[in-house]
Scaffold this motif. Structure first.
Motif, PDB file in Angstrom:
ATOM      1  N   ARG A 151      -7.626   5.744  -1.961  1.00 55.87           N
ATOM      2  CA  ARG A 151      -6.831   6.102  -3.132  1.00 55.87           C
ATOM      3  C   ARG A 151      -7.734   6.226  -4.357  1.00 55.87           C
ATOM      4  O   ARG A 151      -8.550   5.352  -4.625  1.00 55.87           O
TER       5      ARG A 151
ATOM      6  N   LEU B 243      -6.722  -4.339  -2.173  1.00 53.35           N
ATOM      7  CA  LEU B 243      -6.463  -3.957  -0.777  1.00 53.35           C
ATOM      8  C   LEU B 243      -7.737  -3.401  -0.126  1.00 53.35           C
ATOM      9  O   LEU B 243      -8.076  -3.759   1.006  1.00 53.35           O
ATOM     10  N   ALA B 244      -8.399  -2.541  -0.868  1.00 51.47           N
ATOM     11  CA  ALA B 244      -9.609  -1.911  -0.316  1.00 51.47           C
ATOM     12  C   ALA B 244     -10.685  -2.958  -0.052  1.00 51.47           C
ATOM     13  O   ALA B 244     -11.400  -2.887   0.946  1.00 51.47           O
TER      14      ALA B 244
ATOM     15  N   LEU C 159      -9.873  -4.593   3.176  1.00 54.20           N
ATOM     16  CA  LEU C 159     -10.139  -3.718   4.320  1.00 54.20           C
ATOM     17  C   LEU C 159     -11.644  -3.540   4.539  1.00 54.20           C
ATOM     18  O   LEU C 159     -12.111  -3.514   5.670  1.00 54.20           O
TER      19      LEU C 159
ATOM     20  N   THR D 225      -5.091  -1.453  -5.786  1.00 59.45           N
ATOM     21  CA  THR D 225      -5.807  -0.703  -4.749  1.00 59.45           C
ATOM     22  C   THR D 225      -7.140  -1.355  -4.422  1.00 59.45           C
ATOM     23  O   THR D 225      -7.521  -1.501  -3.270  1.00 59.45           O
TER      24      THR D 225
ATOM     25  N   THR E 175       1.051   4.232  -2.776  1.00 56.63           N
ATOM     26  CA  THR E 175       0.912   5.662  -2.495  1.00 56.63           C
ATOM     27  C   THR E 175       2.095   6.420  -3.085  1.00 56.63           C
ATOM     28  O   THR E 175       1.948   7.457  -3.721  1.00 56.63           O
TER      29      THR E 175
ATOM     30  N   PRO F 143      -3.967   6.356   1.783  1.00 60.34           N
ATOM     31  CA  PRO F 143      -3.821   4.914   1.592  1.00 60.34           C
ATOM     32  C   PRO F 143      -4.958   4.270   0.773  1.00 60.34           C
ATOM     33  O   PRO F 143      -5.817   4.982   0.280  1.00 60.34           O
ATOM     34  N   ALA F 144      -4.888   2.918   0.736  1.00 63.59           N
ATOM     35  CA  ALA F 144      -5.676   2.155  -0.227  1.00 63.59           C
ATOM     36  C   ALA F 144      -7.177   2.463  -0.185  1.00 63.59           C
ATOM     37  O   ALA F 144      -7.813   2.576  -1.219  1.00 63.59           O
ATOM     38  N   LEU F 145      -7.720   2.588   1.036  1.00 66.21           N
ATOM     39  CA  LEU F 145      -9.168   2.709   1.163  1.00 66.21           C
ATOM     40  C   LEU F 145      -9.702   3.942   0.425  1.00 66.21           C
ATOM     41  O   LEU F 145     -10.843   3.966  -0.009  1.00 66.21           O
TER      42      LEU F 145
ATOM     43  N   ASP G  45       0.826  -1.194   0.000  1.00 69.75           N
ATOM     44  CA  ASP G  45       0.000   0.000   0.000  1.00 69.75           C
ATOM     45  C   ASP G  45       0.868   1.255   0.000  1.00 69.75           C
ATOM     46  O   ASP G  45       0.625   2.206  -0.744  1.00 69.75           O
TER      47      ASP G  45
END
Lengths: 502, 264
Positions: B89, A215-216, A219, A212, A165, B85-87, A161
């Motif tokens: 982006r 990963l999202a 999460l 992304t 970024t 971060p990812a959440l 991650d």
């Protein structure tokens, strides 16, 4: 006695026109009072219904500061204990939890802010009028939307991650460096530079996006299917949706972030109150808790009691059971002590308004009957005057003063009772019409609010025994009282003086 | 959305403030000092990479973002994209005048936020939309009175400090009853140091403060690289913006501020 009644009855028939006029005035007064009573009662019942079926409930519990300023953070402490305490009370019919969140619902380029109400569908259906107001589709399903739990990133994923970024930042920095200054040539050089930068970003962009998303999704995984929402016809019209349409819902979360999700319109309702029909969206409580990051916390526990008059006692009993009777202490310590109140404790203004409405109808009734009573006095004085000679003769042949008095009072009472009964019939007819069709003010405004409670702009009457009997009884009594003055005058007439009128 | 996007909006304010200190002749009047500290805000275009740190009682979060701003067309245009971060982006905010659009890449959906909602309080945020409009016209809408002038040290050596009391002019359409504004003057550089915003003139405590620290040279100018906003009623909470890169007066293509660009 029977003789007095007979004489009284005959007297009424002697001047039929006068009797008819007075009688119809009394009947009309009664009818008007009954209708006014019915409308006022209707308004009060509606006010209480809207307040307790869509908003508060008869008894409800909040965070002590919630109603001052509703925020997501102000969740109800000890919600489970509150529910248990209310359930234990035999006077309570239903108990339900609610989550009250906020969001932005949109479709195409239309969007609007809404209050998101998370409900337990099975209970909500019984406790609120929202399912009964349904005009199409179905109410929310009983089960929550299947939704995989949130995950945490592994060390490697966290590193990934950070790299992403950095990569995104590097792309942007490259793009920035490629841009020329405003003054320094807007020609081909700058254009080419911009183009190259954009192209470079596009190339890496797709890869970054895919990574992304992975990963999202770990999460915050998306739901297995779009969660169902139940909304008002006003909101549906504004967003141009119908049952089965998909909407984008951006829900605020308690930690200051937000979650966006596609939702499915499962049903539409119309309460007639625009505040509810355009500004609210119902969802399964667990779905809202998920979207607003609330865990299992709720904002409101609400209960309906079997008899609304016991609301205050039920609230009191619940406070005692929970050990939160000291309201001042609760307010000092809002995050650990729930504020449990009956509807009239939390909205004393509404209760006062209801009482004021009742008071004003009594006042109106007094005025109407005062006028009626003056009419009766006038009529009976005339009648006595006309019959001076006759009364003199009656007294001369041995009737006592009390007999004369009884006769006049009986006359009036008979007139009053008959008129009141006819008036009651008329009033009931009028009320039946008003109960069915009401007085519709919707052309002047879509809905109105009183004390922050939204209403339909249609006043409908309710028919109650009290609303019918009170005007009848009060009319009869006030006519009796009004007849006393002419009756006493007649009773005191000296026989010789009466005879002299010959 | 609320906190993230509002904070994003607030970048305009910060960026504007950071642009202060454009080289000019030595300032003479107080109004001129205020204008220079504040009005440099209206630099025509800018782009910046920032770190945003939001701390509240219940959570804290760091985000990296890129901010594009262009005032050349008359209407202010702003595009903000979150880099990580990812959440978050790829999440984007496009603001043209008072129109606001939010892009969510996971849903591939643009939410248009009505201007009426912009005027509402931004839930739980350290910023309000008023900041965007009213913040930037201190010299025009407020009368400055010098409260204090002193010499002191700064990140860029010995400098002169001025503290002004700004009172709105009678007809000014402003939200604040008083602003206490501290600026720094060194040579040709004029920078904001701190702004304390009071709801009413007689209020003793400000509702909110913004402080500007860590003066650095970026894009050939001296700018405060860090701005911290605090709301007095929420002790311990703040939103801090830190510049990582700043470019001024660059030729940003108009296509940057379109919905297609937002969706990219």
């Amino acid at each position: 006695m029977a003789k007095t009644a007979k004489i009284a009855w005959r007297n009424l028939g002697r001047n039929r026109r006068r009797t008819l006029i007075t009688g119809s005035a009394l009947a009309l007064s009664t009818a008007l009072c009954i209708a006014a009573y019915g409308l006022t009662d209707g308004m009060n019942v509606e006010m209480l219904r809207v307040l307790t079926r869509y908003d508060l409930g008869h008894v409800q519990a909040h965070h002590a500061e919630y109603r001052e300023r509703p925020t997501l953070k102000r969740t109800l402490p000890r919600a489970d204990a509150v529910v248990a305490a209310l359930r234990k009370d035999a006077r309570v019919a239903y108990v339900a939890r609610r989550v009250l969140s906020f969001g932005l619902v949109s479709r195409a380029d239309k969007s609007t802010g809404v209050q998101i109400i998370g409900v337990q569908p099975k209970r909500e259906r019984k406790i609120s009028g929202i399912d009964a107001s349904r005009v199409s589709g179905t109410f929310l399903p009983d089960d929550k939307t299947p939704w995989p739990p949130r995950g945490a990133l592994s060390q490697a994923e966290k590193k990934k991650d950070e790299e992403l970024t950095k990569k995104a930042e590097d792309d942007v920095l490259g793009e920035l460096d490629a841009l020329s200054g405003i003054g320094s040539g807007k020609g081909t050089g700058a254009g080419a530079g911009t183009g190259a930068g954009t192209a470079a970003k596009r190339g890496t962009g797709a890869g970054v996006r895919g990574e992304t998303r992975k990963l999202a999704d770990k999460l915050s995984p998306p739901p297995a299917r779009p969660p169902d929402v139940y909304l008002g016809v006003g909101l549906a019209k504004r967003l141009a949706v119908k049952v089965g349409s998909k909407l984008e819902l951006l829900a605020y979360a308690v930690d200051g972030t937000s979650e966006q999700v596609t939702v499915n319109v499962v049903g539409l309702y119309r309460t007639g109150t625009s505040q509810y029909d355009t500004g609210r969206l119902y969802m399964h409580i667990a779905d809202v808790q998920r979207l607003s990051h609330l865990g299992t916390r709720v904002h409101q526990v609400t209960a309906l009691v079997k008899d609304v008059d016991t609301a205050r006692d039920v609230a009191k009993a619940a406070r005692v059971a929970l050990g939160v009777s000291d309201i001042k202490a609760v307010k000092k310590n809002p995050s650990s002590a729930p504020l449990v109140q009956s509807w009239n404790e939390s909205r004393p203004d509404i209760e006062n308004m209801l009482k004021l409405n009742e008071g004003s109808i009594v006042l109106i009734m007094l005025f109407i009957y005062l006028v009626a009573a003056l009419g009766v006095i006038n009529t009976m004085l005339m009648s006595v005057l006309e019959r001076t000679r006759e009364i003199g003769v009656l007294k001369a042949i041995g009737m006592r003063g009390s007999g004369v008095l009884r006769m006049i009072v009986t006359e009036t009472t008979a007139l009053a009772v008959i008129s009141a009964v006819i008036g009651a019939g008329l009033g009931l007819l009028l009320n039946a019409y008003l109960a069915r069709y009401g007085i519709d003010l919707s052309s002047s405004s879509e809905s109105f609010t009183l004390g922050g409670v939204g209403f339909k702009p249609v006043f409908k009457a309710v028919i109650t025994a009290r609303g019918t009997l009170v005007p009848v009884v009060v009319l009869t009594i006030s006519c009796c009282l009004a007849s006393l003055y002419p009756a006493i005058r007649a009773a005191l007439l000296a026989p010789a003086a009466g005879m002299r009128e010959l | 959305m609320s906190r993230a996007s509002v904070s994003r909006l607030s970048l305009t304010v910060f960026l504007a403030s950071a642009l202060a200190g454009a080289p000019a002749a030595h300032a003479t009047s107080f109004e001129e000092l205020v204008r220079r500290a504040d009005m440099a805000t209206r630099s025509k275009t800018s782009a910046a990479v920032l770190e945003m740190h939001v701390k509240t009682a219940s959570y804290q979060r760091r985000m990296r973002l890129v901010f594009w701003q262009d005032d050349r067309g008359g209407r202010e245009r702003v595009l903000i994209r979150i880099l990580g971060p990812a959440l978050w982006r790829g999440h984007g905010t496009l603001k043209i005048g008072s129109q606001l659009k939010l892009y969510n890449p996971r849903q591939n959906h643009v939410t248009v936020v009505g201007s009426s909602m912009l005027g509402d309080s931004w839930m739980g945020s350290h910023f309000s939309n008023d900041d965007l409009v009213k913040e930037t016209r201190l010299a025009r809408h407020y009368t400055a009175k010098l409260l204090k002038k002193w010499d002191g040290k700064s990140d860029i050596g010995a400098a002169t400090y001025y503290r002004f009391r700004l009172v709105p002019k009678p007809t000014a359409p402003v939200a604040w009853g008083k602003i206490v504004y501290t600026v720094l003057e060194k040579g040709t550089t004029v920078l904001p140091i701190k702004a304390a915003y009071f709801r009413k003139y007689r209020d003793r405590k400000p509702k909110r403060t913004m402080s500007f620290t860590d003066i650095k040279t970026m894009s050939g100018r001296k700018v405060p690289a860090v701005m911290t906003v605090r709301v007095m009623s929420k002790p311990g909470e703040f939103t801090r913006l830190t510049y990582r890169k700043l470019k001024l007066d660059i030729n940003i293509p108009a296509s940057k501020f379109t919905e297609q660009a937002l969706r990219r």
